[in-house]
Design a protein around this motif. Structure first.
Motif: not given
Length: 390
Positions: A146-175
């Motif tokens: 998911w971190y790769g997905e986040l960074r990949g989306r940001l590299a393409q300028g897709q900030r809104a699309a990067a929010l889903i991987p951010l939510l997934k990472i947040d879930r893993i952190i909180r687990s």
């Protein structure tokens, strides 16, 4: 040595890029040599054996179990598949072990390599083959995907699309299933910034500023569905989704999310105020909250200051009075001047907004200076790429 020949061919296929074999030739040679040792273990009958990618040979160990998330030994040590080159386990599990190794080891290693290089343009091609396996898992390997997905989306300028991987990472952190130190190592691969702002929880790699309304609208439904599926989402996740809701024109949902936040910290309350301010700005509301934000901005954390100056600047340059427009331009220019170390992409957006404002107010020379500054200082930014696009 059929396997070693495959390894020697690997750098030429690395995520669609051509690498020089010499970069890895020494490492590959010793990996291949280690493989010859493990194929014919000596001294211990029936024991498990692993060869790690760092060339460490683990002889006479006991594999407690393994699955898509990795391998765990009886003594508590564990590894993800990208860290494993080969292994011997019990006969009844060897085929399953081989299948998972074949399926996951190289794709995860390619992803890890690209993350550590810090060149994110091809990350999505590395992530795509892994999402089906790790999309709903809670583990270190899933966090890396998911971190790769986040960074990949940001590299393409897709900030809104990067929010889903951010939510997934947040879930893993909180687990709490993965140690924070191990997660921090993954979430700082190729980027030495802290993962989050301690006063607000804002991710330093994705400040909640959305530049493209059409993209926000496009990804809103999937993002909200992902958020709604979370059990006890964090306040950070709720604030991010509320912020995106405003950009996507979902103000009623944004308000519902804000009202559901119980006992926010001071920094989180300041973030709430900024979301409400943005909502009012887009609805052409009163200036009361604008004055509130302007009066308290010096109390904000640095990433929150960048967000606040951007919101203030955008609000003021849309007015008709020249002095107010100039204030807005100065607000925006404070970001690249003072805050670009925590907000590079927002700084580039600020330069773009001021340059456009100067053009519209008949100051083409000054606008040209800022366009040049944008392209030279932030050439990889979304706004610079949009400017250069035919």
């Amino acid at each position: 040595m059929k396997l070693s020949r495959g390894l020697l061919q690997l750098p030429r296929q690395w995520c669609g890029q051509r690498f020089l074999v010499s970069h890895l030739s020494v490492q590959v040679f010793w990996m291949a040599f280690a493989l010859t040792l493990v194929t014919k273990p000596s001294g211990v009958s029936g024991a498990d054996h692993l060869v790690l990618r760092n060339l460490q040979l683990l002889d006479n160990v006991e594999v407690l179990g393994f699955d898509e998330d990795g391998i765990k030994l009886q003594d508590g040590r564990q590894w993800t598949w990208d860290q494993i080159v080969s292994g011997k386990v019990s006969d009844d599990q060897q085929q399953e072990f081989n299948d998972l190794l074949s399926k996951l080891s190289l794709p995860l290693y390619r992803l890890d390599w690209r993350l550590r290089l810090g060149n994110d343009s091809d990350l999505l091609t590395c992530v795509d083959p892994l999402l089906e396996t790790y999309g709903n898992r809670i583990s270190l390997a899933a966090a890396k995907v998911w971190y790769g997905e986040l960074r990949g989306r940001l590299a393409q300028g897709q900030r809104a699309a990067a929010l889903i991987p951010l939510l997934k990472i947040d879930r893993i952190i909180r687990s709490g299933t993965v140690s924070s130190a191990t997660l921090q190592d993954v979430l700082s691969s190729g980027d030495n910034r802290n993962w989050s702002d301690p006063t607000t929880g804002i991710c330093m790699q994705l400040l909640p500023v959305w530049f493209d309304q059409a993209e926000a609208e496009e990804h809103w439904k999937a993002t909200f569905e992902t958020y709604s599926a979370l059990q006890a989402p964090s306040k950070t996740a709720t604030l991010y989704v509320s912020s995106l809701a405003v950009a996507a024109g979902q103000n009623s949902t944004s308000l519902e999310l804000l009202q559901a936040i119980d006992s926010p910290s001071q920094g989180q309350q300041q973030w709430v105020d900024l979301i409400r301010f943005e909502m009012e700005r887009l609805e052409n509301g009163t200036q009361n909250r604008e004055a509130q934000v302007a009066g308290s901005i010096h109390q904000y954390s640095r990433p929150l200051q960048a967000i606040a100056y951007y919101a203030l600047g955008c609000s003021r340059i849309e007015k008709t009075q020249e002095t107010t427009i100039q204030k807005g331009q100065l607000d925006l220019l404070k970001i690249p001047a003072e805050l670009d170390d925590v907000a590079e992409e927002v700084a580039s957006a600020a330069l773009s907004r001021v340059a456009s404002s100067l053009e519209s107010t008949n100051h083409p020379r000054e606008a040209g200076i800022l366009w040049n500054e944008l392209n030279s200082r932030y050439p990889a930014s979304w706004h610079s790429q949009q400017r250069r696009a035919p």
